[in-house]
Design an enzyme around this catalytic site. Sequence first.
Site, mmCIF file in Angstrom:
data_model
loop_
_atom_site.group_PDB
_atom_site.id
_atom_site.type_symbol
_atom_site.label_atom_id
_atom_site.label_comp_id
_atom_site.label_asym_id
_atom_site.label_seq_id
_atom_site.Cartn_x
_atom_site.Cartn_y
_atom_site.Cartn_z
ATOM 1 C CE1 TYR A 166 0.270 1.700 4.341
ATOM 2 C CE2 TYR A 166 0.545 -0.667 4.584
ATOM 3 C CZ TYR A 166 0.666 0.614 5.092
ATOM 4 O OH TYR A 166 1.198 0.814 6.345
ATOM 5 C CG HIS A 221 -7.289 -3.968 8.374
ATOM 6 N ND1 HIS A 221 -7.531 -2.900 7.550
ATOM 7 C CD2 HIS A 221 -5.932 -4.019 8.526
ATOM 8 C CE1 HIS A 221 -6.386 -2.315 7.221
ATOM 9 N NE2 HIS A 221 -5.406 -2.985 7.799
ATOM 10 C CE LYS A 222 -2.841 -6.344 6.895
ATOM 11 N NZ LYS A 222 -1.402 -6.393 7.254
ATOM 12 C CE1 TYR A 228 -3.542 -8.505 12.843
ATOM 13 C CE2 TYR A 228 -3.806 -7.034 10.991
ATOM 14 C CZ TYR A 228 -3.006 -7.616 11.939
ATOM 15 O OH TYR A 228 -1.665 -7.314 11.971
ATOM 16 C CG ASP A 272 -5.089 1.695 9.486
ATOM 17 O OD1 ASP A 272 -5.896 1.916 10.395
ATOM 18 O OD2 ASP A 272 -3.864 1.645 9.662
ATOM 19 N NE ARG A 317 0.473 6.218 9.091
ATOM 20 C CZ ARG A 317 1.685 6.073 9.617
ATOM 21 N NH1 ARG A 317 2.444 7.130 9.857
ATOM 22 N NH2 ARG A 317 2.153 4.879 9.921
ATOM 23 N N GLY A 330 -6.607 10.134 9.540
ATOM 24 C CA GLY A 330 -6.160 10.701 8.270
ATOM 25 C C GLY A 330 -6.509 9.803 7.095
ATOM 26 C CB SER A 343 -1.695 -7.514 16.815
ATOM 27 O OG SER A 343 -0.459 -6.994 17.267
#
Length: 408
Positions: free
Chosen positions: A75, A169-170, A173, A180, A250, A253, A373
């Site tokens: 990414y 997210h993955k 996870y 994000d 972030r 963001g 995590s």
Amino acid sequence: MNDNFAGRWIAVYGIASALIASPSFGGPLFDHDLTELTEPADPRAPKKWSERMMVSVLNRSPWMADAAQKDTWGYTQGLIIHALEEVWRKTKDPKYLAYIQRYGDKMVDQQGAINTYKPEDLSLDNLNSGKVLFNLYSLTKDEKYRKALDQLRYQLKWQPKTTEGGYWHKLKYPWQMWLDGAYMASPFLTQYASTFHDEAAFDEVARQLILLEKQLRDPKTGLLYHGWDESRMQPWANKQTGVSQNVWGRAMGWYAMALVDVLDYFPEKHPQRKNLLAILDRVAVAVHKYQDPKSGLWYQVMDQPERAGNYLEASASCMFVYALAKGANRHYLDKTYLRAAEKGYSGILDRFVETKPDGELNLLQVCEVAGLSADRDGSYEYYIKEPIRVNDPKGTGPFILASLELNQ
């Protein structure tokens, strides 16, 4: 979720690829000597900060110039190439387009397979680089790019979801939504929907962004927490709400940038467009509220500026400047937010941008990475102790995009 779904997907995609014709474009986009890309450019030559930083990044990034350099489908690479694409759109310099083509040719083979991409990971991070393929496909009509785009779109058909339909997210996870992921997946999916008339994808994009705000927004501050665990099983998750403990700059963001980028391609008449604009407005109100009044910048942990160890952080500041400026420029936000963006940008130049003797630019004070995590507990101490880097692409990319929005 079927245990062997990833294997079935790979098999199905392989069969589909074999059935699709694969005409080769057969040449470069233009008559340009790609060997010139390995020669350092003078970052003092461009007049604007956007191009000066881009030239500095290119000089530091041999993987972008040399096809022999190994790289991954990450990414961060996608973020830099996207920024490069926007610089090219402004300058029309063919050398910048040559960098983009070289990346596309290096990462996508003639059958549309993406180098180092592992679809079985079902990671939203893997989608961000896909945005650079739309322009390459439009310019070349090379079917390898369409095949690669279709493969990335296909990932989202298999992406595991929460009970309300929010993307994990993955795969590793489970039951977790992170802010994000909004930037990694939503702009790509919206552009895919617009380009290939995938109308159902617009509904999916809206669902993801709305669910993130629903689960992560703090009603007291208006800010959004970094992540949410529907199962409440993660050590970082609040056992009642499922949210993580802190507001990471972030992370917000990423979400703010996702909103303004999605709106570029989201249909004017779609019933959820008004909801996305309302979410962006609420985000802008909160971001403006927590802008440091002295520097114009934003803190690593956004709502705790006075706490020991907290610091003004470059990537979040660049992202917010970009989102506020673009929102105002595109009339997604009130034009008054442009003043907040300009103040933030001035602070970035004052505090974070360093000019070396040879004219090359450095971007200082960028948090390297932060996640959630079992061993990354999302505590205040965790966020402020993560490594700080110079010229991390998660900062330089948004700086270039912010500079373009402010015509700097």
